[in-house]
Design a protein around this motif. Structure first.
Motif, PDB file in Angstrom:
ATOM      1  N   GLY A  16      15.503 -35.025  24.720  1.00  0.00           N
ATOM      2  CA  GLY A  16      16.305 -36.182  24.324  1.00  0.00           C
ATOM      3  C   GLY A  16      15.858 -37.531  24.857  1.00  0.00           C
ATOM      4  N   GLY A  17      14.794 -37.591  25.625  1.00  0.00           N
ATOM      5  CA  GLY A  17      14.363 -38.871  26.189  1.00  0.00           C
ATOM      6  C   GLY A  17      13.889 -39.828  25.105  1.00  0.00           C
ATOM      7  N   GLY A  18      14.140 -41.135  25.325  1.00  0.00           N
ATOM      8  CA  GLY A  18      13.640 -42.168  24.412  1.00  0.00           C
ATOM      9  C   GLY A  18      14.479 -42.317  23.163  1.00  0.00           C
ATOM     10  N   VAL A  19      14.716 -41.233  22.440  1.00  0.00           N
ATOM     11  CA  VAL A  19      15.369 -41.318  21.142  1.00  0.00           C
ATOM     12  C   VAL A  19      16.698 -40.573  21.076  1.00  0.00           C
ATOM     13  CG1 VAL A  19      13.388 -41.834  19.671  1.00  0.00           C
ATOM     14  CG2 VAL A  19      13.738 -39.512  20.505  1.00  0.00           C
ATOM     15  N   GLY A  20      17.106 -39.962  22.170  1.00  0.00           N
ATOM     16  CA  GLY A  20      18.429 -39.345  22.226  1.00  0.00           C
ATOM     17  C   GLY A  20      18.454 -37.859  21.913  1.00  0.00           C
ATOM     18  N   MET A  21      19.614 -37.273  22.188  1.00  0.00           N
ATOM     19  CA  MET A  21      19.829 -35.833  22.039  1.00  0.00           C
ATOM     20  C   MET A  21      19.406 -35.333  20.660  1.00  0.00           C
ATOM     21  SD  MET A  21      21.024 -34.398  24.693  1.00  0.00           S
ATOM     22  CE  MET A  21      20.699 -35.467  26.094  1.00  0.00           C
ATOM     23  N   GLY A  22      18.625 -34.291  20.673  1.00  0.00           N
ATOM     24  CA  GLY A  22      18.228 -33.653  19.430  1.00  0.00           C
ATOM     25  C   GLY A  22      16.900 -34.146  18.885  1.00  0.00           C
ATOM     26  N   TYR A  23      16.421 -35.294  19.380  1.00  0.00           N
ATOM     27  CA  TYR A  23      15.274 -35.930  18.737  1.00  0.00           C
ATOM     28  C   TYR A  23      13.942 -35.806  19.464  1.00  0.00           C
ATOM     29  CZ  TYR A  23      18.356 -37.767  15.190  1.00  0.00           C
ATOM     30  OH  TYR A  23      19.232 -37.868  14.139  1.00  0.00           O
ATOM     31  N   SER A  24      13.924 -35.222  20.668  1.00  0.00           N
ATOM     32  CA  SER A  24      12.640 -35.133  21.369  1.00  0.00           C
ATOM     33  C   SER A  24      12.642 -34.031  22.419  1.00  0.00           C
ATOM     34  CB  SER A  24      12.321 -36.469  22.064  1.00  0.00           C
ATOM     35  OG  SER A  24      13.306 -36.765  23.030  1.00  0.00           O
ATOM     36  N   GLN A  25      11.467 -33.488  22.688  1.00  0.00           N
ATOM     37  CA  GLN A  25      11.237 -32.614  23.833  1.00  0.00           C
ATOM     38  C   GLN A  25       9.956 -33.098  24.495  1.00  0.00           C
ATOM     39  OE1 GLN A  25      11.994 -28.916  21.276  1.00  0.00           O
ATOM     40  NE2 GLN A  25      12.180 -28.087  23.314  1.00  0.00           N
ATOM     41  N   HIS A  26       9.944 -33.122  25.841  1.00  0.00           N
ATOM     42  CA  HIS A  26       8.792 -33.734  26.519  1.00  0.00           C
ATOM     43  C   HIS A  26       8.660 -33.249  27.950  1.00  0.00           C
ATOM     44  CE1 HIS A  26      12.087 -36.518  27.705  1.00  0.00           C
ATOM     45  NE2 HIS A  26      12.434 -36.375  26.441  1.00  0.00           N
ATOM     46  N   ALA A  27       7.453 -33.451  28.485  1.00  0.00           N
ATOM     47  CA  ALA A  27       7.127 -32.896  29.792  1.00  0.00           C
ATOM     48  C   ALA A  27       6.551 -33.961  30.710  1.00  0.00           C
ATOM     49  CB  ALA A  27       6.112 -31.774  29.623  1.00  0.00           C
ATOM     50  N   GLY A  28       6.845 -33.815  31.999  1.00  0.00           N
ATOM     51  CA  GLY A  28       6.307 -34.725  33.000  1.00  0.00           C
ATOM     52  C   GLY A  28       5.430 -33.977  33.997  1.00  0.00           C
ATOM     53  N   VAL A  29       4.552 -34.722  34.658  1.00  0.00           N
ATOM     54  CA  VAL A  29       3.694 -34.102  35.672  1.00  0.00           C
ATOM     55  C   VAL A  29       3.381 -35.121  36.765  1.00  0.00           C
ATOM     56  CG1 VAL A  29       1.540 -34.685  34.459  1.00  0.00           C
ATOM     57  CG2 VAL A  29       1.580 -32.785  36.079  1.00  0.00           C
ATOM     58  N   VAL A  30       3.360 -34.656  37.999  1.00  0.00           N
ATOM     59  CA  VAL A  30       2.965 -35.500  39.131  1.00  0.00           C
ATOM     60  C   VAL A  30       2.079 -34.672  40.051  1.00  0.00           C
ATOM     61  CG1 VAL A  30       3.748 -36.880  41.086  1.00  0.00           C
ATOM     62  CG2 VAL A  30       5.145 -36.790  39.015  1.00  0.00           C
ATOM     63  N   ILE A  31       1.048 -35.308  40.585  1.00  0.00           N
ATOM     64  CA  ILE A  31       0.137 -34.624  41.503  1.00  0.00           C
ATOM     65  C   ILE A  31      -0.108 -35.526  42.712  1.00  0.00           C
ATOM     66  CG2 ILE A  31      -1.816 -35.395  40.079  1.00  0.00           C
ATOM     67  CD1 ILE A  31      -2.287 -32.131  41.639  1.00  0.00           C
ATOM     68  N   VAL A  32      -0.164 -34.925  43.883  1.00  0.00           N
ATOM     69  CA  VAL A  32      -0.287 -35.705  45.116  1.00  0.00           C
ATOM     70  C   VAL A  32      -1.703 -35.597  45.674  1.00  0.00           C
ATOM     71  CG1 VAL A  32       0.546 -35.979  47.474  1.00  0.00           C
ATOM     72  CG2 VAL A  32       2.151 -35.389  45.637  1.00  0.00           C
ATOM     73  N   CYS A  33      -2.278 -36.743  45.995  1.00  0.00           N
ATOM     74  CA  CYS A  33      -3.573 -36.793  46.671  1.00  0.00           C
ATOM     75  C   CYS A  33      -3.293 -36.919  48.166  1.00  0.00           C
ATOM     76  CB  CYS A  33      -4.375 -38.011  46.231  1.00  0.00           C
ATOM     77  SG  CYS A  33      -4.631 -38.136  44.469  1.00  0.00           S
ATOM     78  N   ASP A  34      -3.355 -35.803  48.877  1.00  0.00           N
ATOM     79  CA  ASP A  34      -3.088 -35.879  50.316  1.00  0.00           C
ATOM     80  C   ASP A  34      -4.375 -35.906  51.124  1.00  0.00           C
ATOM     81  OD1 ASP A  34      -4.030 -33.298  50.268  1.00  0.00           O
ATOM     82  OD2 ASP A  34      -2.137 -32.349  50.830  1.00  0.00           O
ATOM     83  N   GLY A  35      -5.509 -35.999  50.419  1.00  0.00           N
ATOM     84  CA  GLY A  35      -6.789 -36.122  51.117  1.00  0.00           C
ATOM     85  C   GLY A  35      -7.433 -34.802  51.496  1.00  0.00           C
ATOM     86  N   THR A  36      -6.773 -33.687  51.177  1.00  0.00           N
ATOM     87  CA  THR A  36      -7.368 -32.391  51.515  1.00  0.00           C
ATOM     88  C   THR A  36      -8.320 -31.924  50.407  1.00  0.00           C
ATOM     89  OG1 THR A  36      -5.561 -31.184  50.466  1.00  0.00           O
ATOM     90  CG2 THR A  36      -5.294 -31.701  52.805  1.00  0.00           C
ATOM     91  N   GLU A  37      -9.154 -30.954  50.776  1.00  0.00           N
ATOM     92  CA  GLU A  37     -10.042 -30.320  49.790  1.00  0.00           C
ATOM     93  C   GLU A  37      -9.233 -29.587  48.724  1.00  0.00           C
ATOM     94  OE1 GLU A  37     -13.327 -30.035  49.249  1.00  0.00           O
ATOM     95  OE2 GLU A  37     -13.571 -31.622  50.741  1.00  0.00           O
ATOM     96  N   ALA A  38      -8.161 -28.917  49.170  1.00  0.00           N
ATOM     97  CA  ALA A  38      -7.326 -28.167  48.228  1.00  0.00           C
ATOM     98  C   ALA A  38      -6.727 -29.120  47.204  1.00  0.00           C
ATOM     99  CB  ALA A  38      -6.227 -27.417  48.975  1.00  0.00           C
ATOM    100  N   ALA A  39      -6.273 -30.273  47.669  1.00  0.00           N
ATOM    101  CA  ALA A  39      -5.713 -31.261  46.739  1.00  0.00           C
ATOM    102  C   ALA A  39      -6.774 -31.717  45.752  1.00  0.00           C
ATOM    103  CB  ALA A  39      -5.140 -32.450  47.499  1.00  0.00           C
ATOM    104  N   ALA A  40      -7.990 -31.902  46.229  1.00  0.00           N
ATOM    105  CA  ALA A  40      -9.061 -32.350  45.329  1.00  0.00           C
ATOM    106  C   ALA A  40      -9.231 -31.347  44.184  1.00  0.00           C
ATOM    107  CB  ALA A  40     -10.369 -32.519  46.096  1.00  0.00           C
ATOM    108  N   ARG A  41      -9.221 -30.054  44.505  1.00  0.00           N
ATOM    109  CA  ARG A  41      -9.387 -29.054  43.447  1.00  0.00           C
ATOM    110  C   ARG A  41      -8.228 -29.117  42.450  1.00  0.00           C
ATOM    111  NH1 ARG A  41     -11.414 -26.109  47.876  1.00  0.00           N
ATOM    112  NH2 ARG A  41      -9.352 -25.209  48.274  1.00  0.00           N
ATOM    113  N   ARG A  42      -7.035 -29.271  42.974  1.00  0.00           N
ATOM    114  CA  ARG A  42      -5.870 -29.341  42.077  1.00  0.00           C
ATOM    115  C   ARG A  42      -5.910 -30.616  41.232  1.00  0.00           C
ATOM    116  NH1 ARG A  42      -2.970 -26.809  46.724  1.00  0.00           N
ATOM    117  NH2 ARG A  42      -2.641 -28.890  47.565  1.00  0.00           N
TER     118      ARG A  42
END
Ligand SMILES: NC(=O)c1ccc[n+]([C@@H]2O[C@H](COP(=O)([O-])OP(=O)(O)OC[C@H]3O[C@@H](n4cnc5c(N)ncnc54)[C@H](O)[C@@H]3O)[C@@H](O)[C@H]2O)c1
Ligand SMILES: NC(=O)c1ccc[n+]([C@@H]2O[C@H](COP(=O)([O-])OP(=O)(O)OC[C@H]3O[C@@H](n4cnc5c(N)ncnc54)[C@H](O)[C@@H]3O)[C@@H](O)[C@H]2O)c1
Lengths: 552, 552
Positions: free
Chosen positions: B483-509
């Motif tokens: 429902g984001g942007g255009v209201g209930m019934g009109y949209s489906q959507h996804a968000g993503v966030v990734i953190v750069c903590d300076g580790t090697e593992a973070a770099a791979r992700r």
């Protein structure tokens, strides 16, 4: 026609077992022994498919054969749309089938997209590659009857009988499911061929020539306590009201005619089969009108039994809605089977857990049967199910087993199976999955989430979280579907499959997935305020931030 | 009122940076500098919230503070519903907000659940904790104008001017976005206070006393080539048709009045502001009727310009639908902004990429600005945006930057930022995310997926796959909204966030997530048949099984 059959044995056609497994399960879904219409890639559930078309099937097979241990294949409504690098603990396949933006979530729009080759109906386990044939239906029905017995008859259905109708594709499981639960059954069916088929496969014990003979057989069974299933030819819209008028009192009443499809599924009162077939061609709208009126009479009689205090429930064929639409305003007075019997199981994360032997060897399943009994020694109901399933249900395609277990048991079984693969006790890896009709994996206000305690029936955040968490936990494949069971617009649900390949890494994933998956169901029901779920969460030490205080 | 502000600096209040990050971003979304109505937990977009209520907020904060490196918190419509064990490469938070089974996907049902405390509207980045204030709006609008310039004016808007209306919360970004793109603008606004606010914040250059003075200023700008934005007080439903009649010819026409909300958002023709305010209270239905008729006149004039060959586009305020409902049957003759200008960007995975400095230090952002220029040396448009953003846009809450980059660039920037965190060049970790309005993350047939080439506008398998893949790739938090942007019934959507903590593992992700996320957008558009997307997939070596042959 190009028959498909999954490879058996230990020789890999893909690069490793985690991709061999979805490959074999996709093929197994389309095995002529398993699928209803394999030429059309239809597995079950009307038009529930395993792949969008044969070209997509071929490309999926190619992609799975080539897939590396750190790659993930995306399937969009049965079409392979991309291979991406992820990591070894991530799923190897992610699937989304039949999902439409809500305002466009209608059969009309879906069919239009389907015709243009842009979509596929995934039903539940068809598009998510974990259908195992009719064993699943027998047990779902069986569990419903058993739970009904627990609720109303102290867990003892001896000498009791159930009145129902319909011996079709799924309804035909009713007599076997009932006798396995210890109850007798009277099942009304209007087509002789259907009765004969159930006699031939030993799902139905006897056919009675008329209703009085049937009642005599049932009276006898009531005395001896030996469960028997009796089929009788006739129209339920006639016979159920008759029985009510005659004060014949069954111990429970339900129905599995195809009332959800009034053109093809419900014989109108007073019509011959010939007239029915003929009118379907000539005037389908007249059939609908007559069938609706007849189903309304049928439901009125069910309501009569409900009023008398007999347990009556809708088994997901929408017959209450049909009667309601015909003016029976109190049609929803009796409940659907989920709120009536299944929800208490869902509260404990119990649902249709199942597994498949990739070796193709029935002995592998028999060894897991024994292991289940060994690990869960104090559950006679479960032991009985396993024994009767082995005795009375033939495998279709790869050997498989279903049994309803919940949070706290599933991961133990999974770990044990993985260990058996590691030790060589089983010939090849085991695939573990479940139906989408499960505790935490579905939002379907006319069925699985009917009448939730807090009114959250339509909230579909839960199946989405379930799929995301299973992905995060390292399931082997995860799916998100729309419209399964009840049709476009009416449900959203998620599937999960995890492979026990005998490795340590698999053990860690199995433990997480088979704990977290049912745990989301317990959390969902605890959040809705069900005491059993809150209790179960407490016993299992779940960390549910908003009910923590209640638990502590 | 209990003002919330994210902690700054390097001292952790949670156990590690991957949980400190969502904690700070949740709090930052509710910072009074950032949120529209923080007391009600409303971030933006009408009622887009960051948490369901204050109790849920407190429990989320507790849960994040306690969360271990191998645990995952589930959020269901702003409520924390469970903490589960996953693994270090899995997301730390998974969110599902405002999702409803399609048949129940209406504002009525949502509002009912909301009232009963069972739901929350997540809008796009409100419920997924990556809103960064008005900078995002300026740039989205800017990119639209720039792309319009590329399409119609060879990438050069010098001496050109855009006619529009509305200087409200989002529409107020238009004049700045236009001049940053090199174009002049005439913006009609009916409320003096709105004009004054945009002058005060330097988003608008000048106010003209009347339309003829405004046209003189624009004529002058046309000659000098120096972009200027001019506000004029008046009613768009009056002035736009007048200009058309007078043969005044702008180089492009759009609109950002709040036509989507006819009670509050569109001043009817001939009405004073006093009458408008008064009638809203006394007779909202009369306001709706008058506003609809006025908007219809406005759209007719826009259609007139469209017919003359002037680029005209709807900027997502639903004004075409309003006119259509009033009988303007050809209202949809001019396109929405996505099919008109944004889709070519989406085809290359380009969209509103953004990042935030958890240190709270603006210098951290300036250093990343410089790094972006260093890594992408040959994109003057991007450099210009970065310079102007730094010069003209104030930070709100934690310092942040947005810039539209696509597949092939995002992961390079992410890796570089992670390296800067590792080396100490930046004071604290960087959080990277994007709007849900992006290439592979949304199905919204009236906006982002309007008029897809193959007609697949309503297919929402794609955002679901996007969320599943981001989860499988190791994003730090992932969300699925409706429902984001255009209201209930009109949209489906996804968000993503990734953190750069300076580790090697973070770099791979970081490398996986910031590659895979835009790649799903390229795949989605390639699947729909867009040549640019197929080309982009080819250049970047994407493995798309069904378009493989085309690529090979
Ligand atoms: N909720 C669930 O999990 C679940 C499970 C199984 C079945 N169902 C529902 O149960 C229904 C039956 O499914 P199926 O696959 O067996 O369908 P089917 O069409 O194969 O069988 C229906 C049977 O009912 C008989 N019948 C029709 N009208 C009759 C009448 N008036 N009197 C007596 N018999 C009549 C038909 O001859 C047929 O054999 C469907 O609506 C299905 O959706 C739901
Ligand atoms: N698609 C997108 O990404 C996107 C982005 C930004 C805005 N929008 C849409 O643009 C619209 C505006 O958003 P907003 O946040 O600025 O809204 P807002 O309500 O804050 O501002 C609307 C402005 O229009 C003015 N106005 C109303 N009627 C007028 C008339 N007849 N003549 C002249 N001025 C008039 C109002 O005085 C007000 O200042 C909304 O419909 C919004 O959904 C869409």
């Amino acid at each position: 026609s190009r028959p498909v059959r999954a490879p058996r044995g230990t020789q890999l056609s893909a690069r490793h077992w985690l991709t061999e497994a979805p490959l074999r399960m996709l093929m197994n879904n389309l095995d002529p022994e398993v699928a209803e219409n394999p030429d059309e890639l239809v597995v079950y559930g009307g038009i529930g498919r395993a792949a969008r078309n044969w070209e997509c099937f071929d490309r999926i097979v190619d992609a799975l054969r080539a897939l590396k241990t750190d790659e993930t294949l995306l399937i969009q409504s049965g079409k392979p749309v991309g291979v991406f690098r992820t990591h070894e603990d991530a799923p190897r396949v992610l699937l989304a089938n039949s999902n439409l933006v809500p305002k466009w979530s209608t059969w009309e729009h879906f069919n239009e997209l389907d015709r243009r080759g842009l979509m596929m109906f995934g039903q539940m386990t068809a598009g998510s590659w974990i259908y195992i044939g009719s064993q699943g239906i027998v047990q779902g029905t069986h569990e419903t009857f058993v739970e009904m017995g627990r609720r109303h008859f102290n867990g003892n259905l001896k000498g009791k009988w159930v009145l129902t109708a319909g011996l079709g594709g799924m309804g035909g499981a009713q007599p076997l499911a009932a006798t396995m639960a210890g109850a007798s059954m009277l099942c009304i069916e209007c087509q002789p061929s259907r009765i004969q088929k159930r006699l031939d496969t030993r799902y139905l014990d006897v056919q009675a020539p008329d209703i009085d003979s049937a009642l005599r057989i049932l009276a006898n069974a009531e005395t001896t306590g030996k469960a028997v299933s009796v089929g009788v030819l006739g129209n339920a819209a006639q016979i159920v009201p008759d029985l009510l008028r005659r004060d014949v009192r069954p111990h429970a009443v339900t129905d599995q005619t195809s009332a959800h499809d009034l053109v093809n599924g419900y014989l109108p009162l007073g019509w011959s089969l010939d007239k029915w077939h003929d009118m379907r061609e000539r005037d389908p709208q007249a059939v609908v009108a007559a069938a609706r009126a007849s189903a309304a009479e049928h439901v009125k009689a069910m309501l009569g039994y409900h009023k008398l205090g007999v347990p009556v429930f809708d088994y997901g064929n929408n017959i209450r809605q049909v009667a309601f639409d015909a003016g029976v305003t109190n049609a929803f007075d009796f409940p659907g089977f989920v709120p009536a019997y299944i929800r208490p199981l869902f509260c404990r994360g119990i649902g249709p857990f199942r597994w498949v032997a990739l070796s193709g060897d029935p002995e592998d399943i028999y060894r897991t049967d024994a292991k289940v009994k060994e690990l869960i020694p104090d559950d006679p109901h479960l032991h009985r199910w396993l024994d009767m399933a082995r005795e009375r249900i033939q495998f279709q395609g790869l050997p498989a087993r279903i049994c309803w277990v919940g949070l706290g048991q599933r991961h133990r079984l999974g770990l044990a199976f993985n260990q058996m693969v590691a030790s060589g006790e089983l010939k090849a890896p085991i695939v573990i999955g479940r139906d989408h009709l499960d505790s935490g994996s579905v939002a379907s206000p006319n069925r699985e989430t009917e009448s939730m305690k807090d009114g959250s029936d339509a909230v579909s955040d839960w199946p989405l979280l379930n799929a995301l968490l299973n992905t995060a936990s390292g399931a082997t494949w995860v799916s998100l579907h729309h419209g399964g069971g009840v049709g476009m617009g009416y449900s959203q649900h998620a599937g999960v499959v995890i492979v026990c390949d005998g490795t340590e890494a698999a053990a860690r994933r199995v433990e997480r997935v088979l704990w977290n998956d049912p745990a989301t169901g317990v959390a969902r029901h605890a959040d809705a305020g069900y005491g059993e779920a809150i209790e179960c969460a407490k016993e299992n030490g779940l960390n549910l931030p908003m009910i923590g205080p209640m638990i502590g």
